[in-house]
Design a protein around this motif. Structure first.
Motif, PDB file in Angstrom:
ATOM      1  N   LEU A 179      25.180 -12.918  15.127  1.00 21.85           N
ATOM      2  CA  LEU A 179      25.561 -12.854  16.873  1.00 21.85           C
ATOM      3  C   LEU A 179      24.933 -11.238  16.735  1.00 21.85           C
ATOM      4  O   LEU A 179      25.092 -10.733  18.255  1.00 21.85           O
ATOM      5  N   GLN A 180      24.672 -10.414  15.974  1.00 21.04           N
ATOM      6  CA  GLN A 180      24.383  -8.870  16.238  1.00 21.04           C
ATOM      7  C   GLN A 180      23.592  -8.703  16.866  1.00 21.04           C
ATOM      8  O   GLN A 180      22.489  -9.653  16.660  1.00 21.04           O
ATOM      9  N   PRO A 181      23.060  -8.107  17.943  1.00 21.74           N
ATOM     10  CA  PRO A 181      21.517  -7.616  18.795  1.00 21.74           C
ATOM     11  C   PRO A 181      20.360  -7.207  17.305  1.00 21.74           C
ATOM     12  O   PRO A 181      21.428  -6.549  16.277  1.00 21.74           O
ATOM     13  N   LEU A 182      19.788  -7.128  17.428  1.00 25.46           N
ATOM     14  CA  LEU A 182      18.543  -7.186  16.577  1.00 25.46           C
ATOM     15  C   LEU A 182      18.787  -5.767  16.892  1.00 25.46           C
ATOM     16  O   LEU A 182      18.170  -4.576  18.505  1.00 25.46           O
ATOM     17  N   PHE A 183      18.599  -4.228  15.312  1.00 22.99           N
ATOM     18  CA  PHE A 183      18.189  -3.454  15.636  1.00 22.99           C
ATOM     19  C   PHE A 183      16.954  -2.994  14.882  1.00 22.99           C
ATOM     20  O   PHE A 183      16.236  -3.216  13.890  1.00 22.99           O
ATOM     21  N   GLY A 184      15.905  -1.220  15.544  1.00 21.83           N
ATOM     22  CA  GLY A 184      15.218  -0.643  14.708  1.00 21.83           C
ATOM     23  C   GLY A 184      16.023  -0.787  13.149  1.00 21.83           C
ATOM     24  O   GLY A 184      16.512   0.680  12.844  1.00 21.83           O
ATOM     25  N   CYS A 185      14.050  -0.687  12.397  1.00 16.73           N
ATOM     26  CA  CYS A 185      14.853  -0.825  11.104  1.00 16.73           C
ATOM     27  C   CYS A 185      12.960  -0.019  10.580  1.00 16.73           C
ATOM     28  O   CYS A 185      12.205  -0.555  11.254  1.00 16.73           O
ATOM     29  N   ASP A 186      13.323   0.929   9.474  1.00 12.14           N
ATOM     30  CA  ASP A 186      12.238   0.993   8.611  1.00 12.14           C
ATOM     31  C   ASP A 186      12.665   0.062   7.278  1.00 12.14           C
ATOM     32  O   ASP A 186      13.071   0.278   6.896  1.00 12.14           O
ATOM     33  N   VAL A 187      11.271  -0.516   7.248  1.00  9.44           N
ATOM     34  CA  VAL A 187      10.983  -1.060   5.699  1.00  9.44           C
ATOM     35  C   VAL A 187      10.509  -0.490   4.626  1.00  9.44           C
ATOM     36  O   VAL A 187       9.760  -0.344   5.051  1.00  9.44           O
ATOM     37  N   ILE A 188      11.228  -0.149   3.542  1.00  4.26           N
ATOM     38  CA  ILE A 188      10.311   0.478   2.707  1.00  4.26           C
ATOM     39  C   ILE A 188      10.474  -0.402   0.871  1.00  4.26           C
ATOM     40  O   ILE A 188      11.213  -1.239   0.979  1.00  4.26           O
ATOM     41  N   GLN A 203       1.216  -1.201  -0.145  1.00  7.85           N
ATOM     42  CA  GLN A 203       0.040  -0.164   0.029  1.00  7.85           C
ATOM     43  C   GLN A 203       0.987   0.990   0.312  1.00  7.85           C
ATOM     44  O   GLN A 203       0.241   2.237   0.203  1.00  7.85           O
ATOM     45  N   GLY A 204       2.019   1.266  -0.249  1.00 10.64           N
ATOM     46  CA  GLY A 204       3.066   2.393  -0.139  1.00 10.64           C
ATOM     47  C   GLY A 204       3.292   2.962   1.392  1.00 10.64           C
ATOM     48  O   GLY A 204       4.244   3.760   1.318  1.00 10.64           O
ATOM     49  N   GLU A 205       2.725   2.856   2.185  1.00  8.56           N
ATOM     50  CA  GLU A 205       3.339   2.457   3.512  1.00  8.56           C
ATOM     51  C   GLU A 205       4.940   1.926   4.198  1.00  8.56           C
ATOM     52  O   GLU A 205       5.752   1.037   3.712  1.00  8.56           O
ATOM     53  N   SER A 206       5.217   2.777   5.168  1.00  6.21           N
ATOM     54  CA  SER A 206       6.706   1.859   5.612  1.00  6.21           C
ATOM     55  C   SER A 206       6.405   1.314   6.715  1.00  6.21           C
ATOM     56  O   SER A 206       5.508   0.943   6.859  1.00  6.21           O
ATOM     57  N   MET A 207       7.384   0.527   6.846  1.00  2.00           N
ATOM     58  CA  MET A 207       6.471  -0.937   8.387  1.00  2.00           C
ATOM     59  C   MET A 207       7.835  -1.006   8.753  1.00  2.00           C
ATOM     60  O   MET A 207       9.650  -1.273   8.974  1.00  2.00           O
ATOM     61  N   THR A 208       7.895  -0.861   9.997  1.00  2.00           N
ATOM     62  CA  THR A 208       8.691  -0.636  11.694  1.00  2.00           C
ATOM     63  C   THR A 208       9.197  -2.012  11.365  1.00  2.00           C
ATOM     64  O   THR A 208       7.988  -2.698  11.409  1.00  2.00           O
ATOM     65  N   ALA A 209      10.229  -2.860  11.431  1.00  2.00           N
ATOM     66  CA  ALA A 209      11.066  -3.501  12.101  1.00  2.00           C
ATOM     67  C   ALA A 209      11.958  -4.201  13.196  1.00  2.00           C
ATOM     68  O   ALA A 209      12.497  -2.603  13.617  1.00  2.00           O
ATOM     69  N   LEU A 210      12.785  -5.004  13.391  1.00  4.37           N
ATOM     70  CA  LEU A 210      13.937  -5.606  13.710  1.00  4.37           C
ATOM     71  C   LEU A 210      14.726  -5.981  12.587  1.00  4.37           C
ATOM     72  O   LEU A 210      14.203  -6.972  12.023  1.00  4.37           O
ATOM     73  N   CYS A 211      16.130  -5.842  12.645  1.00  6.54           N
ATOM     74  CA  CYS A 211      17.097  -7.133  11.698  1.00  6.54           C
ATOM     75  C   CYS A 211      17.928  -6.782  12.697  1.00  6.54           C
ATOM     76  O   CYS A 211      19.113  -6.255  13.095  1.00  6.54           O
ATOM     77  N   ARG A 212      19.054  -7.382  10.869  1.00  5.76           N
ATOM     78  CA  ARG A 212      20.476  -7.738  11.665  1.00  5.76           C
ATOM     79  C   ARG A 212      21.306  -7.793  10.352  1.00  5.76           C
ATOM     80  O   ARG A 212      20.516  -8.544   9.532  1.00  5.76           O
ATOM     81  N   ILE A 213      22.420  -7.839  10.356  1.00  2.00           N
ATOM     82  CA  ILE A 213      23.480  -8.174   9.379  1.00  2.00           C
ATOM     83  C   ILE A 213      24.158  -8.795   9.778  1.00  2.00           C
ATOM     84  O   ILE A 213      25.301  -9.180   8.778  1.00  2.00           O
ATOM     85  N   ARG A 214      24.865  -9.168  10.775  1.00  2.00           N
ATOM     86  CA  ARG A 214      25.876  -9.711  10.993  1.00  2.00           C
ATOM     87  C   ARG A 214      25.183 -10.598  12.646  1.00  2.00           C
ATOM     88  O   ARG A 214      24.574 -11.082  12.809  1.00  2.00           O
TER      89      ARG A 214
END
Length: 118
Positions: free
Chosen positions: A32-41, A19-30
């Motif tokens: 054992l890395q702690p999860l961190f906040g992000c917006d997904v589009i 619907q063209g909105e962003s979505m707040t989520a958690l993510c990691r790129i490594r």
């Protein structure tokens, strides 16, 4: 954090993104890395997700995989995919690095930040 891009791992994005909105989520790129906040589009034109981190993340590199999670009482992994592009680094922008408390820790195994996050 910049606008890192990744290809979708499934054919249909979640409804808010369609619907063209962003979505707040958690993510990691490594691992054992702690999860961190992000917006997904959802970038419909290029059929890719754009992930914007809430805090600067060190050393985001194309080829790494971003994993995206949602949930309040329990985490659900929505999926993930390879990072194709990244935003400009502080160095590329000509900016000084922020204080350590403004950077997200890279992970429990990252000793380059000293003892600040142990």
């Amino acid at each position: 954090g910049g606008g890192e891009t990744t290809e979708p791992s499934s054919s249909s994005p979640p409804p808010p993104l369609v619907q063209g909105e962003s979505m707040t989520a958690l993510c990691r790129i490594r691992h054992l890395q702690p999860l961190f906040g992000c917006d997904v589009i959802w970038d419909r034109i290029n059929a890719r997700y754009i992930v914007k981190f809430h805090k600067p993340i060190r050393a985001v590199t194309p080829g790494q995989v971003v994993a995206i999670y949602v949930g309040k009482s329990g985490l659900i992994c929505l999926g993930g995919g390879p990072i194709w592009d990244r935003g400009l680094s502080y160095h590329e922008r000509g900016l000084d690095l922020p204080d350590l408390d403004q950077l997200h820790p890279s992970g429990n195994n990252d000793l380059s930040l000293g003892n600040k996050y142990k």
